[in-house]
Design a protein around this motif. Structure first.
Motif, PDB file in Angstrom:
ATOM      1  N   GLU A   1     -21.393  11.800   4.069  1.00 28.36           N
ATOM      2  CA  GLU A   1     -20.333  10.818   4.211  1.00 28.36           C
ATOM      3  C   GLU A   1     -19.822  10.427   2.828  1.00 28.36           C
ATOM      4  O   GLU A   1     -20.605  10.291   1.876  1.00 28.36           O
ATOM      5  N   ASP A   2     -18.495  10.252   2.702  1.00 24.81           N
ATOM      6  CA  ASP A   2     -17.916   9.920   1.403  1.00 24.81           C
ATOM      7  C   ASP A   2     -17.787   8.417   1.182  1.00 24.81           C
ATOM      8  O   ASP A   2     -17.241   7.978   0.170  1.00 24.81           O
ATOM      9  N   GLY A   3     -18.258   7.600   2.128  1.00 20.44           N
ATOM     10  CA  GLY A   3     -18.173   6.154   1.989  1.00 20.44           C
ATOM     11  C   GLY A   3     -16.870   5.556   2.450  1.00 20.44           C
ATOM     12  O   GLY A   3     -16.711   4.340   2.467  1.00 20.44           O
ATOM     13  N   GLU A   4     -15.900   6.402   2.835  1.00 20.29           N
ATOM     14  CA  GLU A   4     -14.600   5.920   3.323  1.00 20.29           C
ATOM     15  C   GLU A   4     -14.283   6.480   4.703  1.00 20.29           C
ATOM     16  O   GLU A   4     -13.123   6.587   5.077  1.00 20.29           O
ATOM     17  N   GLY A   5     -15.294   6.865   5.456  1.00 26.17           N
ATOM     18  CA  GLY A   5     -15.098   7.381   6.799  1.00 26.17           C
ATOM     19  C   GLY A   5     -14.886   8.879   6.866  1.00 26.17           C
ATOM     20  O   GLY A   5     -14.746   9.440   7.960  1.00 26.17           O
ATOM     21  N   GLY A   6     -14.861   9.567   5.739  1.00 26.77           N
ATOM     22  CA  GLY A   6     -14.677  11.008   5.716  1.00 26.77           C
ATOM     23  C   GLY A   6     -15.972  11.734   5.383  1.00 26.77           C
ATOM     24  O   GLY A   6     -17.034  11.128   5.220  1.00 26.77           O
ATOM     25  N   ARG A   7     -15.884  13.075   5.308  1.00 23.19           N
ATOM     26  CA  ARG A   7     -17.045  13.887   4.988  1.00 23.19           C
ATOM     27  C   ARG A   7     -16.732  14.789   3.803  1.00 23.19           C
ATOM     28  O   ARG A   7     -15.597  15.231   3.626  1.00 23.19           O
ATOM     29  N   ILE A   8     -17.746  15.083   2.998  1.00 21.93           N
ATOM     30  CA  ILE A   8     -17.619  16.000   1.872  1.00 21.93           C
ATOM     31  C   ILE A   8     -18.649  17.110   2.041  1.00 21.93           C
ATOM     32  O   ILE A   8     -19.841  16.846   2.243  1.00 21.93           O
TER      33      ILE A   8
ATOM     34  N   LEU B   1      -2.015   8.728  -1.767  1.00 21.00           N
ATOM     35  CA  LEU B   1      -3.402   8.653  -2.185  1.00 21.00           C
ATOM     36  C   LEU B   1      -4.227   8.022  -1.059  1.00 21.00           C
ATOM     37  O   LEU B   1      -3.681   7.348  -0.186  1.00 21.00           O
ATOM     38  N   PRO B   2      -5.549   8.240  -1.038  1.00 25.67           N
ATOM     39  CA  PRO B   2      -6.374   7.685   0.040  1.00 25.67           C
ATOM     40  C   PRO B   2      -6.168   6.189   0.214  1.00 25.67           C
ATOM     41  O   PRO B   2      -6.165   5.432  -0.751  1.00 25.67           O
ATOM     42  N   GLY B   3      -5.959   5.768   1.472  1.00 25.88           N
ATOM     43  CA  GLY B   3      -5.776   4.361   1.788  1.00 25.88           C
ATOM     44  C   GLY B   3      -4.372   3.843   1.548  1.00 25.88           C
ATOM     45  O   GLY B   3      -4.153   2.641   1.623  1.00 25.88           O
ATOM     46  N   HIS B   4      -3.402   4.724   1.263  1.00 29.68           N
ATOM     47  CA  HIS B   4      -2.045   4.300   0.971  1.00 29.68           C
ATOM     48  C   HIS B   4      -1.045   5.104   1.809  1.00 29.68           C
ATOM     49  O   HIS B   4      -1.416   6.012   2.561  1.00 29.68           O
TER      50      HIS B   4
ATOM     51  N   LEU C   1       0.816  -1.215   0.000  1.00 28.06           N
ATOM     52  CA  LEU C   1       0.000   0.000   0.000  1.00 28.06           C
ATOM     53  C   LEU C   1       0.852   1.268   0.000  1.00 28.06           C
ATOM     54  O   LEU C   1       0.685   2.157   0.838  1.00 28.06           O
ATOM     55  N   VAL C   2       1.769   1.361  -0.931  1.00 28.58           N
ATOM     56  CA  VAL C   2       2.591   2.568  -1.093  1.00 28.58           C
ATOM     57  C   VAL C   2       2.236   3.169  -2.454  1.00 28.58           C
ATOM     58  O   VAL C   2       2.529   2.582  -3.499  1.00 28.58           O
ATOM     59  N   ARG C   3       1.588   4.319  -2.456  1.00 33.65           N
ATOM     60  CA  ARG C   3       1.168   4.964  -3.700  1.00 33.65           C
ATOM     61  C   ARG C   3       0.978   6.460  -3.448  1.00 33.65           C
ATOM     62  O   ARG C   3       0.330   6.858  -2.470  1.00 33.65           O
TER      63      ARG C   3
END
Length: 482
Positions: free
Chosen positions: A424-431, A55-58, A36-38
């Motif tokens: 909610e953005d579906g990944e635990g964040g807010r928009i 990037l998100p999740g990396h 997960l390095v990106r």
């Protein structure tokens, strides 16, 4: 020197017969690997690439890879997908990707002269690493193997003629063969299997006969079925997976309709996964009873249906999620579902005209003038120019957080007014988002109020002059009358 790859120690040295725990190890290139390095990148040219953050999740390269350690990397163009590059690189003291060796690229194996735009840079496992790691060792590289083979007897050459026998020499073999089914192409021919035929098949260590009706059924009218469901005025393939549950492909020529069915069917209740039936002059997808999710075609419209609904008489009517016809694409239920979500957005909407929002008086309540404190709060909102984080062009508009802060300074909640959406953005964040039609409406109301105030300020001196003149004329008239 040992190379650590996510906690696994790779020792690139020749294989030895004395090794027990690492038997079969081969020399592999000493590259660093990490999960997960990106990172994003907007750098240009053929030199080192400045990385723009994880990037998100990396993770960032600097957080996972030691400076100066070699690793496999892959660069993929996002703004320009035609530009890409795979190779071996390192992270330097400034956190940049130094491109040492190019394995493959869109520039024919040379360093790509990257153009401006967004790119994705990932730590990966290169194909060249697999190729080098999979090369088997030579005999001389396996310590002790050659010495162990020296002096051993070579493999013999055994002639087949020296070990031939006739069938009669093997006790009981001829008798056993005589009792078995012959293999021959000299039998008579048939075009179809009849129900009374027997098919011999191997089962375990023996043989059994299966009736032809278990494989294929044919009725007097020529209808054929593969399986045990029976022909019954239709051709079909049946496979039973549980008691009463069949998986079928059925071609039916019955009246008043002809149909093609595919999927799982419960013979007790007649439920189908998919079926296409021709009723009169229209083709209809008609799932019945308990199975309803899928695509139906009814009365010239394609319907996307959910796995819920209600039974009307003997017919199950599923819930329609979306319908597409000759004149429109519409939701199955009015004012229930949105098009996209905060975390799964459409990039753009192309339309010949603007959207139409419901504004019927009968659908509204508490209709009144916009309060002055709302307009006072709006006066603290500034229109901005900006660029999106992953974009290049300039845009004009508002910033949702600034609108929220302007109203909060006067003790007002902009989300309760309907100007702001926080999802909610579906990944635990807010928009944060804005309803621009609401923003334009309150902007117009604020401008109308400001213009009215300017007009009143312009008219005030004139009204005062008129009042003074009227007072003077009135006084002069009084003196003349006296």
């Amino acid at each position: 020197m040992d190379s650590i790859v996510r906690g696994v120690v790779w020792r690139p040295r020749p294989f030895s017969l004395d090794d027990e725990q690492e038997e079969g190890a081969v020399a592999v290139p000493q590259y660093v690997f990490a999960d997960l390095v990106r990172e994003s990148c907007t750098a240009t040219g053929t030199g080192p690439l400045v990385l723009g953050g994880a990037l998100p999740g990396h993770r960032r390269f600097a957080d996972a890879v030691p400076v100066g350690a070699s690793f496999c990397y892959a660069v993929a163009g996002i703004t320009d997908p035609a530009q890409w590059e795979n190779g071996i690189g390192q992270i330097d003291g400034q956190g940049r990707l130094v491109r040492l060796t190019i394995s493959a690229s869109s520039a024919g194996g040379a360093r790509v002269d990257f153009a401006a735009g967004l790119k994705s840079v990932a730590l990966t496992v290169g194909a060249n690493w697999f190729a080098e790691a999979s090369v088997p060792p030579e005999i001389g590289e396996v310590t002790g193997l050659q010495a162990a083979l020296n002096g051993k007897q070579a493999a013999g050459n055994y002639a087949l003629s020296a070990h031939s026998h006739v069938l009669g020499d093997v006790t009981g073999l001829q008798a056993a063969l005589d009792s078995r089914q012959p293999v021959s192409t000299g039998h008579g021919s048939a075009t179809l299997i009849d129900a009374a035929d027997q098919i011999t098949v191997r089962r375990g260590s023996g043989w059994v006969n299966v009736p032809g009706s278990a494989v294929l059924a044919r009725d007097a009218n020529g209808n054929v079925a593969l399986g045990t469901g029976g022909a019954a005025a239709q051709s079909r393939i049946d496979v039973q997976s549980a008691a009463g549950i069949w998986h079928q492909i059925r071609l039916s020529a019955g009246q008043p309709s002809s149909a093609c069915y595919m999927g799982a069917v419960n013979m007790a209740v007649g439920s189908w996964m998919f079926d296409a039936a021709y009723y009169g002059t229209s083709l209809q997808w008609m799932p019945v009873h308990t199975v309803a999710s899928g695509i139906r075609m009814v009365a010239g419209e394609v319907l996307l249906c959910g796995n819920s609904g209600l039974t009307v008489g003997a017919l199950y009517v599923p819930t329609t999620l979306m319908a597409a016809g000759a004149a429109s694409v519409r939701p199955g239920t009015d004012n229930v579902r949105s098009l996209g979500t905060a975390g799964a957005r459409w990039t753009q909407l192309f339309a010949a005209t603007g959207t139409i929002a419901t504004s019927d008086r009968e659908t509204k309540r508490d209709i009144e003038a916009i309060p002055d404190d709302w307009l006072d709060a709006w006066s603290g909102v500034d229109w901005r120019r900006f660029r999106f984080v992953d974009g290049q062009r300039w845009h004009t508009g508002l910033v949702a957080q600034e609108v929220h802060e302007a109203f909060a300074r006067l003790g007002l909640d902009a989300t309760g007014i309907g100007l702001i959406c926080i999802d909610e953005d579906g990944e635990g964040g807010r928009i944060w988002g804005l309803r621009y039609n609401e923003c334009f409406a309150i902007e117009a109301a604020w401008q109308r109020r400001e213009l009215a105030r300017v007009h009143a300020a312009i008219q005030a001196p004139r009204r005062r002059r008129h009042a003074v003149r009227a007072k003077r004329d009135s006084a002069a008239g009084t003196e003349t009358g006296a």
